[in-house]
Design a protein around this motif. Structure first.
Motif, short mmCIF file in Angstrom:
data_model
loop_
_atom_site.label_atom_id
_atom_site.label_comp_id
_atom_site.label_asym_id
_atom_site.label_seq_id
_atom_site.Cartn_x
_atom_site.Cartn_y
_atom_site.Cartn_z
N UNK A 246 0.82 -1.21 0.00
CA UNK A 246 0.00 0.00 0.00
C UNK A 246 0.86 1.26 0.00
N UNK A 247 1.81 1.35 0.94
CA UNK A 247 2.62 2.56 1.03
C UNK A 247 3.46 2.76 -0.22
N UNK A 248 4.06 1.70 -0.73
CA UNK A 248 4.89 1.83 -1.93
C UNK A 248 4.08 2.22 -3.15
N UNK A 249 2.91 1.62 -3.31
CA UNK A 249 2.08 1.91 -4.48
C UNK A 249 1.54 3.33 -4.45
N UNK A 250 1.05 3.76 -3.28
CA UNK A 250 0.51 5.11 -3.17
C UNK A 250 1.61 6.15 -3.38
N UNK A 251 2.78 5.90 -2.79
CA UNK A 251 3.89 6.84 -2.97
C UNK A 251 4.25 6.96 -4.44
N UNK A 252 4.35 5.84 -5.14
CA UNK A 252 4.70 5.87 -6.56
C UNK A 252 3.63 6.59 -7.38
#
Length: 574
Positions: A246-252
């Protein structure tokens, strides 16, 4: 691979479990206290303290209304979008993660530590001598807000279910009042002192919150902790793969949205790569949460009715309306009516005021009627009408801006309060932290997506209309060769730049300025039309929401008052 561990079924009346995943439409029973539970000063002071935490997240965004002044002072205009989005990006990425952890380990220390992060981040931004330093400080305040938004579900946990609309109405009214004070203060600081004091004001609010929460919020162990007293068992149940996805995808995804059209062109490989990685990551996250685990960040028990996914969509659109309009309307005022920071804040005030003062009445109506769907749909249609009428604004219609913004502000008061309360009553109370922070993160996502989409609409329309309108007036005067220089001068947003264009007669400057104003009004018109259409679609979706009247009872998830209920919760019994 499916999670073979049996999911939590405490408080669950009837559920079929297949491969560790609840099947069907489970219903959770939240029993009312056997004895009378009276709300007294401990609960009221905790609600005030937790509402201050909500204020922190709200007032932190008021510095976005003076980004023009920060960039004018420090430079790096290409980074202006990061000043606003760095805060929202981190809040969005970490909010659901901290919410999920707080449901297992408690919310008190998450909020206190987050508030301290807010103090440090605000001081860093306020003392910055580079735009990049402001962004770094806003990253810290984004982390702070990811924790402070837990004030919303925490305040509802300490309130009996039937009184939650009152609590939410008060909390949002206080936050909205803080936004008004912060917006007016930011404008006054820019005009009479420095924009830096706006960040220092935020630091004071974070500090006050730290003290109040530490003093007055002493909850029993959370519901999931009471079900499992072992910290090791709770740690083992944390959804680590979901957190990373979740955090990686949203950040990207949000990095791509922030880069697009500013730092890089939308078709640049950097933008496309980050957007693709973010979208694919969110798809993988969704599949994992659906098939890979039953008790992840998107715990399956939150989907016991269709209200949860519908209300998340409602929150996304509300974020577009509330956060997006707050930022973009300030920009329209600056480009259409005045560049005076205090006057900009004054013109924004009717919208902010009606949004604030309407929150408590909205909560009262829901509490007394135990109904919300008709009111929500009606207010969304109301907002759609008056945001659509905002498309009629031009430099000669300032009174219309006051009237229309105040009227759709009345509607946003309802859309700010009602969906969050309905969502909290549609999920098990021991998952309020997760559900509440997801809903607030959806608002932040809506704000970012809304700002991105509406800015792109404005820029596209302005990019075509401005050269055409300016070219027409210069062409009629036989000055077509000055078009590139005039457009370059207008792009600086400096009123004196036109006078410095070689060969441009002084008598032509008012005509060129009028052409710019026409193109500006034309471009903003399409932004408001887009907002109106999206809000109308939200009203249609909201028609499918289910009632929550049966959940508005005397159950209290986190008892603060001396009572049998608190004794049970402190003793690890449900």
């Amino acid at each position: 691979m499916a999670d073979t561990e049996k999911p939590d079924t405490t408080l669950q009346e009837t559920v079929t479990v297949e491969d560790g995943v609840p099947v069907g439409n489970p219903v959770f029973s939240e029993d009312e206290p056997a004895t009378v539970y009276d709300v007294q000063w401990r609960t009221l002071m905790a609600i005030l303290s937790l509402s201050m935490a909500n204020c922190c997240a709200a007032i932190a965004n008021t510095t976005n209304t003076i980004i023009r002044s920060q960039i004018a002072d420090l430079g790096d205009s290409a980074l202006s979008s990061w000043v606003a989005n760095s805060n929202l990006l981190v809040t969005l990425a970490f909010g659901p993660v901290l919410g999920s952890l707080s449901d297992r380990f408690g919310k008190r220390w998450f909020i206190i530590v987050a508030s301290i992060f807010g103090i440090v981040g605000s001081v860093i931004s306020g003392s910055a001598h580079k735009t990049t330093t402001i962004i770094a400080g806003n990253v810290l305040t984004g982390i702070a807000n990811a924790g402070c938004i837990m004030g919303i579900p925490a305040a509802q946990e300490v309130t009996p279910n039937r009184l939650r609309p009152w609590t939410m109405g008060f909390s949002q009214a206080l936050a909205s009042a803080a936004v008004i004070a912060g917006t007016l203060g930011a404008g006054a600081f820019v005009k009479y002192q420095t924009w830096r004091w706006s960040y220092y004001l935020n630091a004071f609010v974070y500090g006050t919150t730290t003290v109040l929460v530490a003093a007055f919020y002493h909850p029993p162990p959370p519901g999931l902790r009471r079900q499992r007293t072992s910290v090791g068992e709770l740690l083992a149940r944390v959804d680590y793969p979901g957190i990373l996805l979740l955090t990686g995808s949203i950040a990207s995804l949000l990095i791509g949205l922030t880069w697009g059209g500013t730092t890089y062109a939308w078709n640049a490989k950097q933008v496309l790569a980050t957007l693709i990685v973010g979208c694919v990551g969110l798809v993988v996250f969704g599949l994992y949460e659906w098939k890979g685990t039953a008790n992840g960040i998107f715990d399956h028990r939150m989907f016991q009715s269709r209200n949860f996914p519908i209300l998340l969509f409602v929150c996304i659109v509300d974020g577009m309306l509330l956060l997006g309009v707050n930022v973009l309307f300030a920009q329209e005022i600056a480009s259409t009516f005045t560049t005076d920071s205090v006057k900009i804040a004054t013109i924004l005030t009717p919208f902010l005021a009606t949004s604030a003062f309407g929150c408590l009445p909205a909560g009262i109506i829901m509490a007394r009627t135990k109904s919300y769907r008709t009111l929500l749909v009606a207010c969304l249609l109301w907002c759609s009408l008056f945001t659509g009428l905002m498309a009629l604004l031009n430099e000669n219609r300032l009174s219309w801006a006051y009237a229309f913004s105040a009227l759709f502000g009345c509607g946003t008061a309802v859309t700010t309060v009602i969906p969050v309360v309905a969502l909290a009553l549609s999920v098990p109370s021991f998952l309020l932290g997760t559900a509440g922070t997801i809903s607030v993160s959806c608002r932040a996502l809506g704000g970012i997506v809304g700002i991105t989409i509406f800015t792109a609409i404005y820029n596209n329309k302005m990019g075509a209309a401005l050269p055409a309108d300016v070219g027409a007036v210069l062409g009629q005067a036989g000055l077509s060769d000055l078009i590139p220089a005039v457009l370059e001068a207008l792009a600086t947003q400096n009123p004196a730049a036109l006078a410095a264009v070689p060969g441009l007669p002084a008598s032509m400057i008012p005509t060129v300025a009028a052409a710019q104003a026409t193109a500006n009004s034309y471009s903003w018109k399409y932004v408001w039309i887009a907002i109106s259409v999206i809000v109308a679609a939200n009203a249609i979706v909201s028609c499918f929401l289910q009632p929550v009247a049966n959940k508005m009872n005397n159950h209290v998830e986190s008892a603060l008052e001396v009572s049998d209920v608190r004794d049970k919760q402190m003793g690890g019994k449900l």
